[in-house]
Design a protein around this motif. Sequence first.
Motif, PDB file in Angstrom:
ATOM      1  N   VAL A 264      47.553  14.731  45.732  1.00 35.23           N
ATOM      2  CA  VAL A 264      47.451  15.250  44.134  1.00 35.23           C
ATOM      3  C   VAL A 264      46.199  15.540  43.847  1.00 35.23           C
ATOM      4  CG1 VAL A 264      47.706  14.777  41.697  1.00 35.23           C
ATOM      5  CG2 VAL A 264      49.647  13.995  43.128  1.00 35.23           C
ATOM      6  N   ARG A 265      45.120  15.021  44.288  1.00 35.28           N
ATOM      7  CA  ARG A 265      43.636  15.438  43.951  1.00 35.28           C
ATOM      8  C   ARG A 265      43.477  16.573  44.723  1.00 35.28           C
ATOM      9  NH1 ARG A 265      40.703  11.428  41.460  1.00 35.28           N
ATOM     10  NH2 ARG A 265      41.604   9.354  41.562  1.00 35.28           N
ATOM     11  N   ARG A 266      43.689  16.753  45.980  1.00 42.32           N
ATOM     12  CA  ARG A 266      43.639  18.006  46.781  1.00 42.32           C
ATOM     13  C   ARG A 266      44.238  19.047  46.111  1.00 42.32           C
ATOM     14  NH1 ARG A 266      44.875  14.731  51.368  1.00 42.32           N
ATOM     15  NH2 ARG A 266      46.990  15.712  51.359  1.00 42.32           N
ATOM     16  N   TRP A 267      45.331  18.936  45.530  1.00 43.69           N
ATOM     17  CA  TRP A 267      46.054  20.179  44.974  1.00 43.69           C
ATOM     18  C   TRP A 267      45.266  20.549  43.537  1.00 43.69           C
ATOM     19  CZ3 TRP A 267      51.494  17.771  45.870  1.00 43.69           C
ATOM     20  CH2 TRP A 267      52.007  18.312  47.009  1.00 43.69           C
ATOM     21  N   ALA A 268      44.890  19.416  43.078  1.00 46.51           N
ATOM     22  CA  ALA A 268      44.024  19.855  41.700  1.00 46.51           C
ATOM     23  C   ALA A 268      42.780  20.457  41.950  1.00 46.51           C
ATOM     24  CB  ALA A 268      43.783  18.497  41.087  1.00 46.51           C
ATOM     25  N   ALA A 269      42.131  20.025  43.050  1.00 42.62           N
ATOM     26  CA  ALA A 269      40.755  20.550  43.248  1.00 42.62           C
ATOM     27  C   ALA A 269      40.718  21.984  43.632  1.00 42.62           C
ATOM     28  CB  ALA A 269      40.262  19.613  44.230  1.00 42.62           C
ATOM     29  N   ALA A 270      41.923  22.248  44.299  1.00 43.83           N
ATOM     30  CA  ALA A 270      42.109  23.723  45.008  1.00 43.83           C
ATOM     31  C   ALA A 270      42.917  24.769  43.806  1.00 43.83           C
ATOM     32  CB  ALA A 270      42.974  23.771  46.142  1.00 43.83           C
ATOM     33  N   THR A 271      43.208  24.178  42.543  1.00 47.99           N
ATOM     34  CA  THR A 271      43.879  25.042  41.803  1.00 47.99           C
ATOM     35  C   THR A 271      43.014  25.332  40.261  1.00 47.99           C
ATOM     36  OG1 THR A 271      46.048  23.970  42.588  1.00 47.99           O
ATOM     37  CG2 THR A 271      46.239  25.342  40.591  1.00 47.99           C
TER      38      THR A 271
END
Length: 379
Positions: A264-271
């Motif tokens: 979830v943290r990766r998706w948030a950082a990339a969006t």
Amino acid sequence: MTGVAPRAVLLTRHLPSPTGGGSHMRAWDWVVELAATHHVTVVVTGPEEPVDPALAALAQVGFVRRIKLGGLQPSDVQTTDPEALATLLPPAGETLAVLVVFRMRVLPVGRLVLQRHPVEHRVLDVDDLESRTRASITRAAVRLGMPRGTAKGARATLAYRRLERHDAGGFDVVTVASPTDTDAAWLRRWAPVVEARPNRVPDAVAKPPGPVADPIRLLFVGTLNYLPNEIAVGWLARRLMPALRRDGVAVRLDVVGRRPSPRVRRWAAATPDLHLTADAPDLSAHYAACDAVLVPVRHGGGTKIKVVEAAAHQRPVLGFPAGLRGLPSEPGRDHLEFRTTREAVAAIRRLRDEPGLGARLASSARESLAGLLAAPLEG
């Protein structure tokens, strides 16, 4: 109450709380109901945590060490040391007025209590049909490409199915969250009475939504290391947000919840325009700041607390049908449903472009779900 109150025991994996996750809030609802007429003992089969003063005022709370069962049992089904359990209960042989076993995973602990005490009224609150929920979560693991999670979920599904069919009898009442689950014939093997006990949340002191902001502010809340919610965040980040940008819809999406997973943290950082808030102590400000609440959940079971919370905070809900199941609300009147990314974009555009739509949906949902709103929290 005057005189000596009858004794009630609640067995739960989750520490009751009016502001935690869905299971914590459902356990809290039990405590509030029982404490009105009983002396309540809450036995938590989990690690010791600070007890909220509001809970301490209602019940005696004790913690016992979990002991996982082996063999054909689900891996998260628990028992405990009988001697440790005995220190939290009345003397052996004393009659209990009520025993509530909250969720199948603590059923073996309930059996230990029943060996020690006659019980006048025995309740098994399964909340949801656990084997069905595990099957749905297994499908979520497949979607995320998690072979170990898929295998573990498949084993848990089969194990819960055995437990449900062969080891859950002897209760007076079984309760489930959704009225649509009460017609499951095999629940009658557990108890002669099957009742719906809807998930409830404390009401909020909130204002109706005003004109939609530019950019429109959307909110998703949930426990963010729970696979169905992880998949929802993945869909938001990888499907919905790019589709909205292509369609020229300016948005800000806030994802708020406990224990966000690394994924979830990766998706948030990339969006772009997706803002992650981890472990917020209070959701009120997030609800107040949003124009609508998204429930893009397609897996899991029961009814979604976040839908009722949105009604309490007077915010309209948009979501997949699976996230809205089991509640007395209707699409088009109380919320907007979508089944595809394209339909989700259209629903958000409609909310933005149709004056007063959000306020009408929120008002209607609040009326439809009024029976699921408990008294507001004090303070």
